[in-house]
Scaffold this motif. Structure first.
Motif, PDB file in Angstrom:
ATOM      1  N   GLU A   1      -0.710  10.011   3.392  1.00 30.78           N
ATOM      2  CA  GLU A   1      -1.973  10.580   3.861  1.00 30.78           C
ATOM      3  C   GLU A   1      -2.637  11.432   2.785  1.00 30.78           C
ATOM      4  O   GLU A   1      -3.870  11.483   2.693  1.00 30.78           O
ATOM      5  N   LEU A   2      -1.854  12.105   1.952  1.00 29.82           N
ATOM      6  CA  LEU A   2      -2.428  12.828   0.821  1.00 29.82           C
ATOM      7  C   LEU A   2      -3.168  11.880  -0.113  1.00 29.82           C
ATOM      8  O   LEU A   2      -4.199  12.247  -0.710  1.00 29.82           O
ATOM      9  N   ASP A   3      -2.672  10.662  -0.250  1.00 33.10           N
ATOM     10  CA  ASP A   3      -3.291   9.668  -1.128  1.00 33.10           C
ATOM     11  C   ASP A   3      -4.369   8.849  -0.425  1.00 33.10           C
ATOM     12  O   ASP A   3      -5.040   8.030  -1.070  1.00 33.10           O
ATOM     13  N   GLY A   4      -4.539   9.056   0.881  1.00 31.32           N
ATOM     14  CA  GLY A   4      -5.476   8.262   1.650  1.00 31.32           C
ATOM     15  C   GLY A   4      -6.856   8.889   1.750  1.00 31.32           C
ATOM     16  O   GLY A   4      -7.223   9.795   1.000  1.00 31.32           O
ATOM     17  N   ASP A   5      -7.632   8.408   2.725  1.00 28.35           N
ATOM     18  CA  ASP A   5      -9.023   8.837   2.879  1.00 28.35           C
ATOM     19  C   ASP A   5      -9.295   9.167   4.343  1.00 28.35           C
ATOM     20  O   ASP A   5      -8.807   8.496   5.248  1.00 28.35           O
TER      21      ASP A   5
ATOM     22  N   ARG B   1      -4.848  21.196  -1.598  1.00 28.03           N
ATOM     23  CA  ARG B   1      -4.513  21.115  -3.020  1.00 28.03           C
ATOM     24  C   ARG B   1      -3.116  21.663  -3.285  1.00 28.03           C
ATOM     25  O   ARG B   1      -2.349  21.090  -4.075  1.00 28.03           O
ATOM     26  N   ARG B   2      -2.765  22.759  -2.624  1.00 24.20           N
ATOM     27  CA  ARG B   2      -1.427  23.325  -2.805  1.00 24.20           C
ATOM     28  C   ARG B   2      -0.358  22.381  -2.243  1.00 24.20           C
ATOM     29  O   ARG B   2       0.733  22.241  -2.811  1.00 24.20           O
ATOM     30  N   THR B   3      -0.677  21.716  -1.134  1.00 23.54           N
ATOM     31  CA  THR B   3       0.263  20.752  -0.556  1.00 23.54           C
ATOM     32  C   THR B   3       0.468  19.577  -1.494  1.00 23.54           C
ATOM     33  O   THR B   3       1.602  19.109  -1.698  1.00 23.54           O
ATOM     34  N   ALA B   4      -0.613  19.085  -2.070  1.00 22.91           N
ATOM     35  CA  ALA B   4      -0.507  17.960  -3.004  1.00 22.91           C
ATOM     36  C   ALA B   4       0.324  18.339  -4.228  1.00 22.91           C
ATOM     37  O   ALA B   4       1.145  17.544  -4.710  1.00 22.91           O
ATOM     38  N   ASP B   5       0.118  19.551  -4.733  1.00 25.96           N
ATOM     39  CA  ASP B   5       0.911  20.001  -5.879  1.00 25.96           C
ATOM     40  C   ASP B   5       2.396  20.089  -5.523  1.00 25.96           C
ATOM     41  O   ASP B   5       3.263  19.677  -6.300  1.00 25.96           O
ATOM     42  N   ALA B   6       2.690  20.633  -4.325  1.00 24.42           N
ATOM     43  CA  ALA B   6       4.085  20.765  -3.898  1.00 24.42           C
ATOM     44  C   ALA B   6       4.730  19.392  -3.716  1.00 24.42           C
ATOM     45  O   ALA B   6       5.888  19.188  -4.078  1.00 24.42           O
TER      46      ALA B   6
ATOM     47  N   SER C   1       0.833  -1.205   0.000  1.00 25.13           N
ATOM     48  CA  SER C   1       0.000   0.000   0.000  1.00 25.13           C
ATOM     49  C   SER C   1       0.865   1.252   0.000  1.00 25.13           C
ATOM     50  O   SER C   1       1.860   1.331   0.697  1.00 25.13           O
ATOM     51  N   GLU C   2       0.455   2.238  -0.811  1.00 23.15           N
ATOM     52  CA  GLU C   2       1.141   3.516  -0.827  1.00 23.15           C
ATOM     53  C   GLU C   2       0.312   4.607  -0.155  1.00 23.15           C
ATOM     54  O   GLU C   2       0.745   5.759  -0.099  1.00 23.15           O
ATOM     55  N   SER C   3      -0.879   4.266   0.331  1.00 20.72           N
ATOM     56  CA  SER C   3      -1.744   5.247   0.972  1.00 20.72           C
ATOM     57  C   SER C   3      -2.076   4.814   2.393  1.00 20.72           C
ATOM     58  O   SER C   3      -1.999   3.633   2.737  1.00 20.72           O
ATOM     59  N   VAL C   4      -2.436   5.799   3.214  1.00 20.39           N
ATOM     60  CA  VAL C   4      -2.829   5.546   4.603  1.00 20.39           C
ATOM     61  C   VAL C   4      -4.119   6.308   4.867  1.00 20.39           C
ATOM     62  O   VAL C   4      -4.228   7.499   4.548  1.00 20.39           O
TER      63      VAL C   4
ATOM     64  N   LEU D   1      -8.461  11.722   6.307  1.00 20.01           N
ATOM     65  CA  LEU D   1      -7.566  12.579   7.075  1.00 20.01           C
ATOM     66  C   LEU D   1      -7.664  14.024   6.598  1.00 20.01           C
ATOM     67  O   LEU D   1      -8.248  14.331   5.573  1.00 20.01           O
ATOM     68  N   ASP D   2      -7.077  14.933   7.370  1.00 15.99           N
ATOM     69  CA  ASP D   2      -7.149  16.345   6.996  1.00 15.99           C
ATOM     70  C   ASP D   2      -6.409  16.640   5.694  1.00 15.99           C
ATOM     71  O   ASP D   2      -6.752  17.582   4.975  1.00 15.99           O
ATOM     72  N   LEU D   3      -5.396  15.842   5.356  1.00 18.07           N
ATOM     73  CA  LEU D   3      -4.683  16.003   4.098  1.00 18.07           C
ATOM     74  C   LEU D   3      -5.318  15.217   2.954  1.00 18.07           C
ATOM     75  O   LEU D   3      -4.871  15.315   1.818  1.00 18.07           O
ATOM     76  N   SER D   4      -6.334  14.442   3.245  1.00 20.69           N
ATOM     77  CA  SER D   4      -6.963  13.607   2.228  1.00 20.69           C
ATOM     78  C   SER D   4      -7.921  14.431   1.370  1.00 20.69           C
ATOM     79  O   SER D   4      -8.504  15.417   1.821  1.00 20.69           O
ATOM     80  N   ALA D   5      -8.110  13.984   0.129  1.00 22.80           N
ATOM     81  CA  ALA D   5      -9.064  14.657  -0.746  1.00 22.80           C
ATOM     82  C   ALA D   5     -10.490  14.545  -0.217  1.00 22.80           C
ATOM     83  O   ALA D   5     -11.334  15.403  -0.490  1.00 22.80           O
ATOM     84  N   HIS D   6     -10.759  13.491   0.559  1.00 25.98           N
ATOM     85  CA  HIS D   6     -12.089  13.283   1.139  1.00 25.98           C
ATOM     86  C   HIS D   6     -11.950  13.153   2.655  1.00 25.98           C
ATOM     87  O   HIS D   6     -11.915  12.039   3.193  1.00 25.98           O
ATOM     88  N   PRO D   7     -11.863  14.275   3.373  1.00 26.11           N
ATOM     89  CA  PRO D   7     -11.696  14.224   4.826  1.00 26.11           C
ATOM     90  C   PRO D   7     -12.960  13.722   5.529  1.00 26.11           C
ATOM     91  O   PRO D   7     -14.054  13.769   4.971  1.00 26.11           O
ATOM     92  N   ARG D   8     -12.776  13.271   6.739  1.00 25.14           N
ATOM     93  CA  ARG D   8     -13.891  12.750   7.550  1.00 25.14           C
ATOM     94  C   ARG D   8     -14.865  13.874   7.897  1.00 25.14           C
ATOM     95  O   ARG D   8     -14.468  14.958   8.312  1.00 25.14           O
TER      96      ARG D   8
END
Length: 267
Positions: free
Chosen positions: A186-190, A138-143, A65-68, A192-199
């Protein structure tokens, strides 16, 4: 210090002191390294357990797995406490660790005696804060896509300001840089605050978190982080808000936290 196999992952775990269990959950990016001083103090008030969350610094991630996801961190905390025979526990979470602690309390209420949430990253609780966090995500993911090894630095600079990153000693900057794989996972996960779909929490879900909670907010933190703390304190049934001086890296062993821990470890 030890390595413990939990849910297919080797976690770096540290224990100090004896007595009532106290679990410390670090933020993103971070590590139990940042809790060493606080853990030494908390060890005078109970059995303090800290660990590097999966993907961060000295803990691994499953090879497949590459996501958390948020759920991964919650189940790691549950399994860790069960392996250590350390339930129920007082759970202290800072930033993303506060989000993990809140979800842990909701998912496994019998394992949590009380909660301490240090500016928890529950950004969906307020529409304006959610919009702010979404733009930063989104800016974090781009960076991170442009410079994977700089993902942790990007979180500091974008979310807390350039001055926060530049105020860190060189050895801490180097340590945080090594947590970039956890940030990317975490950016690739679900969830979390860094996730594209936060809780997202409903009012009924928050009303179900009935154990005592202390929510701490710092006067020099970005305003959205302080607003989340206030909103959450209003919506948890048995929560109180504690304002403190300083910035977002709130001391997990500050006097208000130690008083709360002593109160609930005893009772």
């Amino acid at each position: 210090m030890s390595r413990m196999r939990v849910n297919g992952v080797d976690l770096h775990v540290e224990e100090r002191g004896t007595g009532f269990p106290i679990l410390g959950i670090h933020g993103t990016p971070s590590s139990a390294v940042m809790w060493e001083g606080a853990a030494a103090t908390l060890a005078h008030h109970g059995r303090c357990i800290t660990y590097d969350r999966r993907g961060f610094l000295r803990s691994g991630v499953p090879a497949t797995s590459e996501s958390v996801d948020l759920g991964d961190h919650v189940e790691d905390a549950r399994a860790l406490l069960e392996l250590l025979d350390a339930t129920p526990a007082i759970v202290i979470g800072r930033s993303t660790g506060g989000l993990v602690a809140l979800e842990f309390a909701l998912a496994h209420p019998s394992t949590v005696r009380a909660l301490v949430l240090l500016e928890p990253a529950v950004f969906t609780i307020d529409p304006e804060v959610e919009a702010w966090a979404g733009g930063l995500r989104r800016r974090t993911a781009d960076a991170a896509a442009e410079d994977p090894d700089g993902a942790a630095e990007a979180v500091f600079r974008l979310w807390l300001g350039d001055a926060m990153w530049e105020s860190l000693p060189g050895e801490l900057q180097a340590m945080f840089a090594r947590t970039s794989p956890g940030v990317r996972a975490e950016l690739d996960g679900d969830g979390l605050d860094l996730s594209a779909h936060p809780r997202r929490y409903t009012d009924d879900e928050l009303a179900a978190v009935t154990m005592p909670a202390l929510i701490v907010a710092a006067d020099e933190s970005p305003e959205p982080l302080r607003r989340v703390a206030v909103r959450l304190a209003e919506r948890l049934p048995d929560a109180r808000l504690a304002p403190v001086e300083g910035g977002h890296l709130i001391d997990p062993a500050g006097p208000e936290v130690l008083q709360f821990v002593d109160e609930h470890a005893a009772g």
